[in-house]
Design an enzyme around this catalytic site. Sequence first.
Site, PDB file in Angstrom:
ATOM      1  N   GLU A  79       4.299  56.672  36.424  1.00 40.32           N
ATOM      2  CA  GLU A  79       5.469  55.922  35.955  1.00 40.32           C
ATOM      3  C   GLU A  79       5.567  54.519  36.534  1.00 40.32           C
ATOM      4  O   GLU A  79       6.320  53.696  36.041  1.00 40.32           O
ATOM      5  CB  GLU A  79       6.752  56.710  36.266  1.00 40.32           C
ATOM      6  CG  GLU A  79       7.123  56.830  37.744  1.00 40.32           C
ATOM      7  CD  GLU A  79       6.430  57.972  38.481  1.00 40.32           C
ATOM      8  OE1 GLU A  79       5.361  58.418  38.032  1.00 40.32           O
ATOM      9  OE2 GLU A  79       6.954  58.395  39.527  1.00 40.32           O
TER      10      GLU A  79
ATOM     11  N   CYS B 187       3.581  64.197  41.749  1.00 37.16           N
ATOM     12  CA  CYS B 187       3.646  64.102  43.208  1.00 37.16           C
ATOM     13  C   CYS B 187       4.313  65.329  43.815  1.00 37.16           C
ATOM     14  O   CYS B 187       3.733  66.410  43.789  1.00 37.16           O
ATOM     15  CB  CYS B 187       4.311  62.802  43.634  1.00 37.16           C
ATOM     16  SG  CYS B 187       3.876  62.375  45.328  1.00 37.16           S
ATOM     17  N   TYR B 188       5.546  65.208  44.312  1.00 37.18           N
ATOM     18  CA  TYR B 188       6.229  66.388  44.845  1.00 37.18           C
ATOM     19  C   TYR B 188       6.246  67.508  43.795  1.00 37.18           C
ATOM     20  O   TYR B 188       6.031  68.679  44.118  1.00 37.18           O
ATOM     21  CB  TYR B 188       7.662  65.999  45.241  1.00 37.18           C
ATOM     22  CG  TYR B 188       8.508  67.145  45.737  1.00 37.18           C
ATOM     23  CD1 TYR B 188       8.530  67.475  47.084  1.00 37.18           C
ATOM     24  CD2 TYR B 188       9.277  67.890  44.849  1.00 37.18           C
ATOM     25  CE1 TYR B 188       9.306  68.531  47.535  1.00 37.18           C
ATOM     26  CE2 TYR B 188      10.047  68.952  45.283  1.00 37.18           C
ATOM     27  CZ  TYR B 188      10.073  69.274  46.628  1.00 37.18           C
ATOM     28  OH  TYR B 188      10.837  70.314  47.063  1.00 37.18           O
TER      29      TYR B 188
ATOM     30  N   HIS C 241       1.537  58.564  40.694  1.00 45.09           N
ATOM     31  CA  HIS C 241       2.764  58.188  39.980  1.00 45.09           C
ATOM     32  C   HIS C 241       2.438  57.388  38.718  1.00 45.09           C
ATOM     33  O   HIS C 241       2.365  56.165  38.770  1.00 45.09           O
ATOM     34  CB  HIS C 241       3.662  57.353  40.891  1.00 45.09           C
ATOM     35  CG  HIS C 241       4.280  58.138  41.997  1.00 45.09           C
ATOM     36  ND1 HIS C 241       5.398  58.923  41.836  1.00 45.09           N
ATOM     37  CD2 HIS C 241       3.928  58.290  43.294  1.00 45.09           C
ATOM     38  CE1 HIS C 241       5.718  59.515  42.976  1.00 45.09           C
ATOM     39  NE2 HIS C 241       4.830  59.141  43.877  1.00 45.09           N
TER      40      HIS C 241
ATOM     41  N   GLY D  92       9.497  63.428  45.373  1.00 42.93           N
ATOM     42  CA  GLY D  92      10.619  63.660  46.272  1.00 42.93           C
ATOM     43  C   GLY D  92      10.222  63.426  47.711  1.00 42.93           C
ATOM     44  O   GLY D  92       9.046  63.529  48.050  1.00 42.93           O
TER      45      GLY D  92
ATOM     46  N   SER E 284      36.329  44.225  31.389  1.00 40.12           N
ATOM     47  CA  SER E 284      36.265  42.895  31.997  1.00 40.12           C
ATOM     48  C   SER E 284      35.858  41.848  30.970  1.00 40.12           C
ATOM     49  O   SER E 284      35.890  40.659  31.256  1.00 40.12           O
ATOM     50  CB  SER E 284      35.227  42.908  33.123  1.00 40.12           C
ATOM     51  OG  SER E 284      33.931  43.067  32.562  1.00 40.12           O
ATOM     52  N   GLY E 285      35.441  42.305  29.789  1.00 39.14           N
ATOM     53  CA  GLY E 285      34.907  41.367  28.798  1.00 39.14           C
ATOM     54  C   GLY E 285      33.406  41.232  28.920  1.00 39.14           C
ATOM     55  O   GLY E 285      32.768  40.580  28.113  1.00 39.14           O
ATOM     56  N   GLY E 286      32.813  41.853  29.933  1.00 38.88           N
ATOM     57  CA  GLY E 286      31.363  41.884  30.046  1.00 38.88           C
ATOM     58  C   GLY E 286      30.801  42.935  29.107  1.00 38.88           C
ATOM     59  O   GLY E 286      31.533  43.790  28.602  1.00 38.88           O
TER      60      GLY E 286
ATOM     61  N   LYS F  21      19.928  47.510  31.247  1.00 42.05           N
ATOM     62  CA  LYS F  21      20.636  46.443  30.535  1.00 42.05           C
ATOM     63  C   LYS F  21      20.121  46.239  29.105  1.00 42.05           C
ATOM     64  O   LYS F  21      20.896  46.100  28.180  1.00 42.05           O
ATOM     65  CB  LYS F  21      20.463  45.138  31.321  1.00 42.05           C
ATOM     66  CG  LYS F  21      21.481  44.086  30.977  1.00 42.05           C
ATOM     67  CD  LYS F  21      22.757  44.353  31.721  1.00 42.05           C
ATOM     68  CE  LYS F  21      23.802  43.302  31.476  1.00 42.05           C
ATOM     69  NZ  LYS F  21      24.994  43.587  32.289  1.00 42.05           N
TER      70      LYS F  21
ATOM     71  N   ASP G  54      28.809  45.528  29.595  1.00 43.88           N
ATOM     72  CA  ASP G  54      28.765  46.930  30.015  1.00 43.88           C
ATOM     73  C   ASP G  54      30.110  47.631  29.812  1.00 43.88           C
ATOM     74  O   ASP G  54      30.178  48.700  29.211  1.00 43.88           O
ATOM     75  CB  ASP G  54      28.339  47.050  31.481  1.00 43.88           C
ATOM     76  CG  ASP G  54      27.000  46.380  31.747  1.00 43.88           C
ATOM     77  OD1 ASP G  54      26.230  46.211  30.784  1.00 43.88           O
ATOM     78  OD2 ASP G  54      26.730  46.032  32.909  1.00 43.88           O
ATOM     79  N   SER G  55      31.168  46.994  30.316  1.00 44.16           N
ATOM     80  CA  SER G  55      32.464  47.663  30.185  1.00 44.16           C
ATOM     81  C   SER G  55      32.915  47.692  28.726  1.00 44.16           C
ATOM     82  O   SER G  55      33.597  48.624  28.301  1.00 44.16           O
ATOM     83  CB  SER G  55      33.520  46.992  31.076  1.00 44.16           C
ATOM     84  OG  SER G  55      33.761  45.663  30.682  1.00 44.16           O
ATOM     85  N   THR G  56      32.504  46.688  27.941  1.00 40.61           N
ATOM     86  CA  THR G  56      32.880  46.684  26.529  1.00 40.61           C
ATOM     87  C   THR G  56      32.197  47.831  25.793  1.00 40.61           C
ATOM     88  O   THR G  56      32.828  48.563  25.020  1.00 40.61           O
ATOM     89  CB  THR G  56      32.488  45.343  25.860  1.00 40.61           C
ATOM     90  OG1 THR G  56      33.088  44.278  26.597  1.00 40.61           O
ATOM     91  CG2 THR G  56      32.958  45.284  24.421  1.00 40.61           C
TER      92      THR G  56
HETATM   93  N1  GLN Z   1       7.132  64.360  50.186  1.00 42.53           N
HETATM   94  C1  GLN Z   1       5.915  64.708  49.528  1.00 42.53           C
HETATM   95  C2  GLN Z   1       4.711  64.157  50.270  1.00 42.53           C
HETATM   96  O1  GLN Z   1       4.837  63.378  51.176  1.00 42.53           O
HETATM   97  C3  GLN Z   1       5.924  64.168  48.111  1.00 42.53           C
HETATM   98  C4  GLN Z   1       5.934  62.659  48.065  1.00 42.53           C
HETATM   99  C5  GLN Z   1       6.263  62.145  46.699  1.00 42.53           C
HETATM  100  O2  GLN Z   1       6.748  62.836  45.814  1.00 42.53           O
HETATM  101  N2  GLN Z   1       6.085  60.827  46.526  1.00 42.53           N
HETATM  102  O3  GLN Z   1       3.601  64.539  49.989  1.00 42.53           O
END
Ligand code: GLN
Length: 509
Positions: free
Chosen positions: A173, A85-86, A171, A58, A224-226, A365, A228-230
Amino acid sequence: MESGYSRVAVIDFGGQYAHLIARRLRELGVYSELVPAAARGDALEAVDRYDAVVLSGGPQSVWEAGHDDIALKALSSGKPVLGICYGHQLLGKVAGGLVSRSPYPEFGPTEVEILEPGDPLFRGMPQRFTVWMSHNDAVLEPPRGWRVLARSRGSPVAAMRLGPAVGVQWHPEVSHSEYGFELLGNWLDSWGAVRGWRPEGLIDVLAEYVRREVGEGVAVAAVSGGIDSTVAALIARRALGERLKPVFIDHGLHPSGEVERVTRLLASVGLDPIVVDASHEFLGALRGVVDPEEKRRIVGKIYGEILLREAKRLGATALVQGTIYPDVIESGARPGADTIKTHHNVGGLPDLGLKIVEPLRYLYKDEVRRIARQLGVPEEIIKKQPVPGPGLAVRVEGEVTLEKLAVARMADRIVREEIEAAGLGEALWQYFAVLTASKATGVKGDARSYGYVVAVRAVHSVDAMTARPARLPWELLERIAHRITSEVPGVVRVVYDITSKPPATIEWE
Ligand code: GLN
């Protein structure tokens, strides 16, 4: 743990990569959903409803945001908790560690050293590797009883654990983090997660969601026939039966043959749409308008008005839309930035006073494609190239007139015909013609002619976030140019667009 897979809540504190956590966890075979921390009640409740909890990154400092209660509840639940992280810093704070500005903030590639290689989190990993960090604060001292699992230059406590709760400063992820995917997989295995989730299995969950959101009422689905909406409409049909009314608005800006094709395809999956012919309204509103953003805005506004009119006529209280996750990200409506109810203006639709129901808003997607196949959506819809919402209005540069639309439509049709005849359609993400605002000199039948310039665009892309121009065979390009200049009145020149995205976009306007 019901139904063959575990469920993980990702509490979203507004981090840039929060959606990627859910995405990776799903790839790893558990069901994962983002729950905005800003919707405090939902976030607290999620701790009870899910098998495990991830606390995301965050932008704020843990000292400025009041999220302690969420972390405390997660910790005291005894469920597996992963702070990233946060989220890691928040665990450190509420459990009584020392969290503060790091003497060495870390941004980008950072080496971490594993101090407890025996921890299940690091199974199969070397002692040092490079991860992606982005933080100013750090856990400088662990809370009492927590073991320090890893460190880096700026993070003396880069990872820590107490029982089923772990935190990592980096991170895992993002794809730049080495062993990130493995780390998340190890985390799941460390608490015995059942990894049987497939996007196809989401259909019932999404239908239930639509049923809950719409209640006893009637909903319209803008189709729309696309794909996602379908898919969104099919899920809503499953949830609501005939209380779901698919509506197709013909804005008069469709490529040649599109309306007939779309209504036929939709009917084939049982979504016979109500077709509203509103071309006059759109063309009238676009008269004299040159600015592309203004054109988009006007088309969005009229579209919304007509939809609302139809919804009222049908007694609907809700609108089902095929918004998918990249639309949400690109429009800047970030989950976690606000509560779910306020950020529904995705795609430029004005506030309609209808309840917006977007069953696909957290899906990518490729996941929608898998669900589509499961629902029996014809390949012609699944593989259909995307057409922008404002249609040819953004493929005719400058003012949109009936005459220019006709020229654009004819040119576009030739591009499609030739590319498809060459067997290249399936390999391309999009291919179309643009009627540019330029005029050029030509010579036809010995006489000087002064007329339109048509640009041909054909690109490869995986997700429309980036694209590169297709290297179409020269003979094909020449044939297209020849046909357009001889068959479409008023066109004297054809050019081929060889720009990638970025810096260009796929559409011209
Ligand atoms: N804001 C927090 C920091 O600067 C956490 C950052 C983050 O979650 N990427 O340390």
